[in-house]
Design an enzyme around this catalytic site. Structure first.
Site, mmCIF file in Angstrom:
data_model
loop_
_atom_site.group_PDB
_atom_site.id
_atom_site.type_symbol
_atom_site.label_atom_id
_atom_site.label_comp_id
_atom_site.label_asym_id
_atom_site.label_seq_id
_atom_site.Cartn_x
_atom_site.Cartn_y
_atom_site.Cartn_z
ATOM 1 N N GLN A 109 4.838 9.215 7.255
ATOM 2 C CA GLN A 109 3.923 10.158 6.594
ATOM 3 C C GLN A 109 4.413 11.587 6.796
ATOM 4 O O GLN A 109 4.396 12.395 5.872
ATOM 5 C CB GLN A 109 2.499 9.970 7.110
ATOM 6 C CG GLN A 109 1.938 8.613 6.694
ATOM 7 C CD GLN A 109 0.546 8.341 7.213
ATOM 8 O OE1 GLN A 109 -0.097 9.204 7.812
ATOM 9 N NE2 GLN A 109 0.061 7.127 6.996
ATOM 10 N N GLY A 144 -4.899 8.018 5.580
ATOM 11 C CA GLY A 144 -3.995 8.976 6.222
ATOM 12 C C GLY A 144 -2.773 9.253 5.361
ATOM 13 O O GLY A 144 -2.284 10.380 5.297
ATOM 14 N N ASP A 203 1.785 -1.186 11.905
ATOM 15 C CA ASP A 203 0.473 -1.634 11.401
ATOM 16 C C ASP A 203 0.191 -3.102 11.723
ATOM 17 O O ASP A 203 -0.932 -3.568 11.551
ATOM 18 C CB ASP A 203 0.388 -1.418 9.885
ATOM 19 C CG ASP A 203 0.401 0.056 9.523
ATOM 20 O OD1 ASP A 203 0.162 0.895 10.416
ATOM 21 O OD2 ASP A 203 0.654 0.374 8.342
ATOM 22 N N LYS A 216 0.833 -1.208 0.000
ATOM 23 C CA LYS A 216 0.000 0.000 0.000
ATOM 24 C C LYS A 216 0.873 1.267 0.000
ATOM 25 O O LYS A 216 0.621 2.190 -0.770
ATOM 26 C CB LYS A 216 -0.931 -0.033 1.215
ATOM 27 C CG LYS A 216 -1.842 1.183 1.338
ATOM 28 C CD LYS A 216 -3.049 0.897 2.187
ATOM 29 C CE LYS A 216 -2.804 0.844 3.671
ATOM 30 N NZ LYS A 216 -2.517 2.154 4.295
HETATM 31 O O1 LIG Z 1 4.004 6.268 5.025
HETATM 32 C C1 LIG Z 1 3.207 5.320 4.955
HETATM 33 O O2 LIG Z 1 2.901 4.784 3.853
HETATM 34 C C2 LIG Z 1 2.615 4.809 6.200
HETATM 35 C C3 LIG Z 1 3.170 5.155 7.408
HETATM 36 C C4 LIG Z 1 2.659 4.704 8.708
HETATM 37 O O3 LIG Z 1 1.981 5.782 9.324
HETATM 38 P P1 LIG Z 1 2.733 6.909 10.192
HETATM 39 O O4 LIG Z 1 3.605 7.685 9.294
HETATM 40 O O5 LIG Z 1 1.622 7.767 10.742
HETATM 41 O O6 LIG Z 1 3.476 6.178 11.253
HETATM 42 C C5 LIG Z 1 1.695 3.537 8.577
HETATM 43 O O7 LIG Z 1 0.990 3.351 9.782
HETATM 44 C C6 LIG Z 1 0.736 3.725 7.437
HETATM 45 O O8 LIG Z 1 -0.078 2.580 7.297
HETATM 46 C C7 LIG Z 1 1.455 3.913 6.123
HETATM 47 C C1 LIG Z 2 -2.535 3.398 9.361
HETATM 48 C C2 LIG Z 2 -2.796 2.923 8.155
HETATM 49 O O1 LIG Z 2 -2.971 3.680 7.010
HETATM 50 P P1 LIG Z 2 -3.182 5.238 6.808
HETATM 51 O O2 LIG Z 2 -2.439 5.966 7.885
HETATM 52 O O3 LIG Z 2 -2.656 5.515 5.427
HETATM 53 O O4 LIG Z 2 -4.662 5.487 6.866
HETATM 54 C C3 LIG Z 2 -2.837 1.450 7.922
HETATM 55 O O5 LIG Z 2 -2.928 1.060 6.763
HETATM 56 O O6 LIG Z 2 -2.801 0.653 8.877
#
Ligand SMILES: O=C(O)C1=C[C@@H](OP(=O)(O)O)[C@@H](O)[C@H](O)C1
Ligand SMILES: C=C(OP(=O)(O)O)C(=O)O
Length: 429
Positions: free
Chosen positions: A170, A95, A316, A23
């Site tokens: 993120q 997110g 996750d 993802k």
């Molecule tokens: O950068 C990414 O693709 C992600 C970072 C993680 O979140 P955080 O950056 O809030 O830790 C993870 O929990 C999310 O599912 C995907």
């Molecule tokens: C936290 C997750 O995703 P996102 O933050 O992109 O909603 C996830 O996939 O578990």
């Protein structure tokens, strides 16, 4: 889908499958391809709702994206090719889409509005809007720009030095994407290393992001050039079957082509430390990401402590690790994981309330949970609470529970794994 019933029936897991594309990498392929000049071809793209939201947002920004099955052809016209959207950009439940997109929009000289679903509207965006405002972006939204809907009028960014209080890919990625559009050199740091797909993938798009003793250094004004991206299978999706096989007697499965980037592979370390019979075979590198086939058989597990730098490497996977821990001898302690409270649900509360309904002994703490094993699980009604990872963890519990698990709001799973139940059926013999 609504309610889904998962029955034990003494079935074990056998055989080999490839779970869908990663993802995090799928989101980034769409975003960087849209920012680049020229064609980007993506294979192995994840058709989960979250990544489809990312495609929709970039189409609204004027990017032509051809999408057939797991392949994408993105007609990038560079950052200047992104156009002011006519209506709000809807990130749905994602997110990653929200926060990375804010970093891109912060550098664009137009107005845009970002909205999402009920879960997104509760998730903190100030972790990116505050540093993006420091770089010069004009951002507003509910609660002083910390909650969606959020409006952005971007452009004219200046580089910053920023020490993030959270280990979040993120946040890091959002600021890297803004820094590429800023004047000067941006320096970023975080308490522990978070997933580094952005840094790796930008290299193949011709941008250089360097690392110096834990700091990420990004020169402004770099241009991206379209490229090919092959997306590995998602270790976060594979985790549900690794867990199911480990705790279901008589199981023996292989999951092929799984991305095992060391910033994501905490679940492998944890399973091995708990005593699982897990082998990593056929290790290779594809597209700057390490990939392997994972072989696991049913295992006797022991409780462990998970904390510190390990947490971002498996953030996750914690819901399904909690389930694993119910089947391990002794105590499992998860610490330093307060970030779980700001995911699609408060995942500490979600895990504790739902696993308790199945008879597990799980206690919430301020920054994690404590699980006492080994407990027999019973069936009955539980709910995903609209969170895909809670839903899949409870479905795996159904494989070993004494009576059927009735999972409400099972359709939330399509956010990251639309064919989850079909693949689970394929593996269960
Ligand atoms: O950068 C990414 O693709 C992600 C970072 C993680 O979140 P955080 O950056 O809030 O830790 C993870 O929990 C999310 O599912 C995907
Ligand atoms: C936290 C997750 O995703 P996102 O933050 O992109 O909603 C996830 O996939 O578990």
């Amino acid at each position: 889908m609504g309610i889904r019933k998962i029955e034990n029936n003494n079935r074990s897991l056998k055989g080999s499958i490839k779970v869908p594309g990663d993802k995090s990498i799928s989101h980034r392929a769409v975003m960087f391809g849209s920012m680049a000049n020229g064609i980007t071809e993506v294979t192995g793209f994840l058709n989960g709702e979250d990544c489809l939201s990312t495609i929709k947002c970039f189409k609204s920004l004027g990017v032509e994206i051809e999408h057939k099955g797991e392949s994408l052809r993105i007609h990038g016209k560079g950052l200047e090719g992104l156009q002011e959207p006519l209506s709000p950009l809807d990130v749905g439940n994602s997110g990653t889409t929200a926060r990375l997109l804010l970093g891109i929009l912060a550098g664009r000289p137009f107005h845009s509005v970002l909205v999402g679903d009920a879960s997104i509207s509760k998730r903190p965006m100030d972790r990116v809007t505050i540093p993006l405002q420091k770089m010069g972006a004009k951002i507003d939204g509910r609660e002083n720009g910390s909650l969606t809907p959020i409006s952005v009028r971007g452009g004219g960014l200046q580089a910053i030095t920023y020490d993030s209080p959270v280990a979040s890919a993120q946040v890091k990625s959002s600021l890297i994407l803004a820094a590429l559009q800023a004047e000067g050199t941006t320096t970023l740091s975080e308490p522990f290393l978070s997933r580094d797909h952005t840094e790796r993938m930008l290299k193949s798009f011709g941008a250089s992001v360097s690392r110096n003793e834990g700091q990420v250094i990004v020169k402004g004004g770099q241009k991206l050039t379209g490229t090919k991206v092959s997306v590995p299978a998602d270790i976060s999706s594979a985790a549900f079957f690794l867990a199911a096989a480990a705790i279901t007697p008589g199981s023996d499965i292989t999951l092929t082509d799984v991305g095992i980037n060391s910033t994501r592979s905490g679940i492998i370390d944890v399973l091995q430390e708990m005593g699982a019979n897990l082998a990593i075979n056929n290790k290779r590198e594809e597209n700057g990401e390490e990939v392997a086939d994972l072989h696991i058989t049913s295992s006797e597990l022991e409780g462990i402590t998970i904390e510190g730098e390990m947490i971002p490497r498996l953030i996750d996977e914690i819901p399904v690790i909690a389930l694993l821990a119910t089947q391990a001898e002794g105590k499992t302690v998860i610490k330093d994981a307060a970030e779980l409270k700001v995911k699609e649900t408060n995942r500490i509360d979600a895990v504790v309330t739902q696993l308790a309904k199945l008879g597990a002994s799980v206690t919430a703490t301020d920054d994690g949970m404590i699980i006492e094993g080994k407990t027999k699980l019973n069936g009955g009604p539980v709910t995903s609470l609209g969170d895909h990872r809670i839903g899949m963890s409870l479905a795996v519990a159904g494989c070993i529970a004494d009576s059927p698990v009735e999972l409400e709001l099972a359709d939330a799973i399509s956010v990251s794994y639309p064919n989850f139940f079909e693949d689970l059926e394929k593996l269960r013999t």
